[in-house]
Scaffold this active site. Sequence first.
Site: not given
Ligand code: K2U
Ligand code: NI
Length: 185
Positions: A159, A155-156, A112
């Site tokens: 948040h 995941h989003e 994250c």
């Molecule tokens: O912090 C966030 O919301 C963005 C996350 C989203 C995410 C993480 C893990 C699993 C699903 C969604 C970032 O994209 S984490 C970094 C990342 C970058 C590329 C591919 C996967 C994760």
């Molecule tokens: Ni996140």
Amino acid sequence: MDDIVRDTDNNPVLRTRAAKVDFPLSVENQQLAQQLMEYLENSQNEEIAEKYQLRAGVGLAAPQVNHGVRMTAVLIPGENEDDEPAFKDVLVNPVILSESVQMAALAEGEGCLSVDRDVPGYVPRHDRITLKYQNLAGETKQVRLKHYPAIVVQHELDHLIGVLFYDHIDENEPFNHPDDLILLS
Ligand SMILES: O=C(O)C[C@@H](Cc1ccccc1)[C@H](O)SCc1ccccc1
Ligand code: NI
């Protein structure tokens, strides 16, 4: 891109339910949407990410940049460099209409942009979802997502209700999982 709020900051925004977004979008919310997507595009551009030391992201929700509103950008690249993105949009007031009984988790666990440490473990999520949201033009969209895009969107959307990925990890047995959990690599 404003600073990304970390879970170790003393900022309640990451743990607060975000507010519904009104249409027509205020100028502030239009700019916010643009900044969220711009961050993802820049973070996925090797040169720019290197130059500005950006962590790659496929999703970024408004509370992560200190705006407690129901808005998140999602930018999931295609299979190959020159392919169109697998999914690209800014989701406003997103709602999951239905979700599969089948659960899935990323075999590598999750990270994250608001969490500056590894938290190992499976994050069980629905393998398929039907998502409804408004796009920046205020049009209502309904999409069915499965596997990785479904994981990212869940995941989003977490948040937007003050939930972080590690809330879903069984801290006693982080890699414990039911036989029917699909592990996505
Ligand atoms: O912090 C966030 O919301 C963005 C996350 C989203 C995410 C993480 C893990 C699993 C699903 C969604 C970032 O994209 S984490 C970094 C990342 C970058 C590329 C591919 C996967 C994760
Ligand atoms: Ni996140």
